[in-house]
Enzyme design. Sequence first.
Site, PDB file in Angstrom:
ATOM      1  N   ARG A 217      -0.221  -9.814  12.998  1.00  0.00           N
ATOM      2  CA  ARG A 217      -0.743  -8.717  12.164  1.00  0.00           C
ATOM      3  C   ARG A 217      -1.659  -9.270  11.072  1.00  0.00           C
ATOM      4  O   ARG A 217      -2.688  -8.675  10.750  1.00  0.00           O
ATOM      5  CB  ARG A 217       0.414  -7.931  11.545  1.00  0.00           C
TER       6      ARG A 217
ATOM      7  N   ARG B  52      12.003  -1.719  12.047  1.00  0.00           N
ATOM      8  CA  ARG B  52      10.685  -1.682  12.703  1.00  0.00           C
ATOM      9  C   ARG B  52      10.498  -2.941  13.540  1.00  0.00           C
ATOM     10  O   ARG B  52      10.616  -4.047  13.025  1.00  0.00           O
ATOM     11  CB  ARG B  52       9.573  -1.589  11.641  1.00  0.00           C
TER      12      ARG B  52
ATOM     13  N   LYS C  55       0.838  -1.205   0.000  1.00  0.00           N
ATOM     14  CA  LYS C  55       0.000   0.000   0.000  1.00  0.00           C
ATOM     15  C   LYS C  55       0.876   1.260   0.000  1.00  0.00           C
ATOM     16  O   LYS C  55       0.686   2.156  -0.802  1.00  0.00           O
ATOM     17  CB  LYS C  55      -0.940   0.019   1.222  1.00  0.00           C
TER      18      LYS C  55
ATOM     19  N   ARG D 124      -9.231   0.615   9.058  1.00  0.00           N
ATOM     20  CA  ARG D 124      -8.868  -0.768   9.351  1.00  0.00           C
ATOM     21  C   ARG D 124      -9.938  -1.466  10.189  1.00  0.00           C
ATOM     22  O   ARG D 124      -9.761  -2.636  10.536  1.00  0.00           O
ATOM     23  CB  ARG D 124      -7.544  -0.798  10.114  1.00  0.00           C
TER      24      ARG D 124
ATOM     25  N   ARG E 161      11.927  -6.402   4.618  1.00  0.00           N
ATOM     26  CA  ARG E 161      11.935  -4.977   4.980  1.00  0.00           C
ATOM     27  C   ARG E 161      12.528  -4.790   6.374  1.00  0.00           C
ATOM     28  O   ARG E 161      13.230  -3.830   6.624  1.00  0.00           O
ATOM     29  CB  ARG E 161      10.509  -4.408   4.930  1.00  0.00           C
TER      30      ARG E 161
HETATM   31  P1  B4P Z   1       4.601  -1.608   2.081  1.00  0.00           P
HETATM   32  O1  B4P Z   1       4.216  -0.845   0.855  1.00  0.00           O
HETATM   33  O2  B4P Z   1       5.438  -0.874   3.068  1.00  0.00           O
HETATM   34  O3  B4P Z   1       3.379  -2.254   2.853  1.00  0.00           O
HETATM   35  P2  B4P Z   1       2.098  -1.629   3.552  1.00  0.00           P
HETATM   36  O4  B4P Z   1       0.983  -2.469   3.018  1.00  0.00           O
HETATM   37  O5  B4P Z   1       1.994  -0.155   3.298  1.00  0.00           O
HETATM   38  O6  B4P Z   1       2.462  -1.738   5.110  1.00  0.00           O
HETATM   39  P3  B4P Z   1       1.947  -2.177   6.545  1.00  0.00           P
HETATM   40  O7  B4P Z   1       0.529  -2.675   6.488  1.00  0.00           O
HETATM   41  O8  B4P Z   1       2.994  -3.116   7.009  1.00  0.00           O
HETATM   42  O9  B4P Z   1       2.071  -0.975   7.509  1.00  0.00           O
HETATM   43  P4  B4P Z   1       1.248   0.195   8.187  1.00  0.00           P
HETATM   44  O10 B4P Z   1       2.267   1.243   8.285  1.00  0.00           O
HETATM   45  O11 B4P Z   1      -0.028   0.548   7.476  1.00  0.00           O
HETATM   46  O12 B4P Z   1       5.342  -2.909   1.548  1.00  0.00           O
HETATM   47  C1  B4P Z   1       5.918  -3.848   2.404  1.00  0.00           C
HETATM   48  C2  B4P Z   1       7.232  -4.346   1.831  1.00  0.00           C
HETATM   49  O13 B4P Z   1       7.018  -5.014   0.593  1.00  0.00           O
HETATM   50  C3  B4P Z   1       8.247  -3.232   1.540  1.00  0.00           C
HETATM   51  O14 B4P Z   1       9.504  -3.638   1.970  1.00  0.00           O
HETATM   52  C4  B4P Z   1       8.203  -3.077   0.037  1.00  0.00           C
HETATM   53  O15 B4P Z   1       9.444  -2.656  -0.486  1.00  0.00           O
HETATM   54  C5  B4P Z   1       7.874  -4.491  -0.418  1.00  0.00           C
HETATM   55  N1  B4P Z   1       7.116  -4.503  -1.664  1.00  0.00           N
HETATM   56  C6  B4P Z   1       6.167  -3.615  -2.036  1.00  0.00           C
HETATM   57  N2  B4P Z   1       5.681  -3.939  -3.253  1.00  0.00           N
HETATM   58  C7  B4P Z   1       6.332  -5.091  -3.643  1.00  0.00           C
HETATM   59  C8  B4P Z   1       6.270  -5.928  -4.817  1.00  0.00           C
HETATM   60  N3  B4P Z   1       5.440  -5.664  -5.827  1.00  0.00           N
HETATM   61  N4  B4P Z   1       7.048  -7.027  -4.841  1.00  0.00           N
HETATM   62  C9  B4P Z   1       7.912  -7.315  -3.817  1.00  0.00           C
HETATM   63  N5  B4P Z   1       8.037  -6.545  -2.706  1.00  0.00           N
HETATM   64  C10 B4P Z   1       7.258  -5.452  -2.628  1.00  0.00           C
HETATM   65  O16 B4P Z   1       0.797  -0.342   9.647  1.00  0.00           O
HETATM   66  C11 B4P Z   1       1.711  -0.632  10.712  1.00  0.00           C
HETATM   67  C12 B4P Z   1       0.979  -0.746  12.062  1.00  0.00           C
HETATM   68  O17 B4P Z   1       0.428   0.555  12.446  1.00  0.00           O
HETATM   69  C13 B4P Z   1      -0.239  -1.672  12.124  1.00  0.00           C
HETATM   70  O18 B4P Z   1       0.129  -3.026  12.361  1.00  0.00           O
HETATM   71  C14 B4P Z   1      -1.032  -1.064  13.327  1.00  0.00           C
HETATM   72  O19 B4P Z   1      -0.473  -1.444  14.572  1.00  0.00           O
HETATM   73  C15 B4P Z   1      -0.805   0.431  13.171  1.00  0.00           C
HETATM   74  N6  B4P Z   1      -1.888   1.082  12.399  1.00  0.00           N
HETATM   75  C16 B4P Z   1      -1.733   1.692  11.180  1.00  0.00           C
HETATM   76  N7  B4P Z   1      -2.914   2.170  10.749  1.00  0.00           N
HETATM   77  C17 B4P Z   1      -3.844   1.849  11.709  1.00  0.00           C
HETATM   78  C18 B4P Z   1      -5.254   2.050  11.813  1.00  0.00           C
HETATM   79  N8  B4P Z   1      -5.959   2.647  10.840  1.00  0.00           N
HETATM   80  N9  B4P Z   1      -5.893   1.587  12.926  1.00  0.00           N
HETATM   81  C19 B4P Z   1      -5.209   0.991  13.908  1.00  0.00           C
HETATM   82  N10 B4P Z   1      -3.877   0.742  13.873  1.00  0.00           N
HETATM   83  C20 B4P Z   1      -3.187   1.167  12.773  1.00  0.00           C
END
Ligand code: B4P
Length: 190
Positions: free
Chosen positions: A146, A134, A14, A89, A128
């Site tokens: 998670r 992290r 995302k 979420r 990552r």
């Molecule tokens: P990202 O792009 O970083 O993944 P994400 O889906 O954005 O992240 P995530 O769900 O972990 O985190 P968030 O900060 O929202 O990609 C992950 C990895 O994959 C990277 O290393 C990237 O380089 C790699 N990648 C990407 N695309 C790729 C591809 N095509 N092929 C291969 N590799 C690829 O949440 C973190 C925490 O914050 C949650 O657990 C929760 O505790 C809290 N939180 C956040 N929002 C919340 C909410 N609304 N309510 C309650 N808690 C919340």
Amino acid sequence: MTALILFGPPGSGKGTQAAYLVEKYGFLHISTGDLFRYEIGNKTPLGLEAKRYMEQGQLVPDTVTIGMLRNKVEANPDAPGYIFDGFPRTIPQSEALDKLLAEKGAAVAALIMLEVPDDEITQRILLRGQSSGRADDLDESIIRKRIEVYKNETSPVFDYYGKKGKSQKINGVGSVEEILARLCQAIDAL
Ligand code: B4P
């Protein structure tokens, strides 16, 4: 004003995709994960509270998250559109977002889910973790937690917007460029 939700399990890409979408469409990127990490970095009371939950792979409580999101939207009233990444979420967060947008005479245009299998997201997050430092990326049992929280608490959000005819899925496996092209195709068709 266009409001898009980028949806999917942890590590589905995302944040990665949102950075490119913002460049292309000029929308404001609102990532609740990034907002929490900013607060944690500054050791604010909100950050200290969020840290307790994030390190366990749990969701931060809705009241905290919704208040923070509202502040961010209200601080940017002239944004041409929003990409919500990692929010909503839960169902209460979805209802709060709809209310906030309705106050502005707007509504969610679409929720787009990046579909990625569990094994692949676990590998991506562990990879990552080697550079992000992290705490929630380093331990496989927290990553599993998670994913479980996503399935139990977050995935119902897909159906919540599905009932309004707004949810769609795209294949989140492939190169970053391939996935971006699929996303842009979906957005341009709205
Ligand atoms: P990202 O792009 O970083 O993944 P994400 O889906 O954005 O992240 P995530 O769900 O972990 O985190 P968030 O900060 O929202 O990609 C992950 C990895 O994959 C990277 O290393 C990237 O380089 C790699 N990648 C990407 N695309 C790729 C591809 N095509 N092929 C291969 N590799 C690829 O949440 C973190 C925490 O914050 C949650 O657990 C929760 O505790 C809290 N939180 C956040 N929002 C919340 C909410 N609304 N309510 C309650 N808690 C919340």
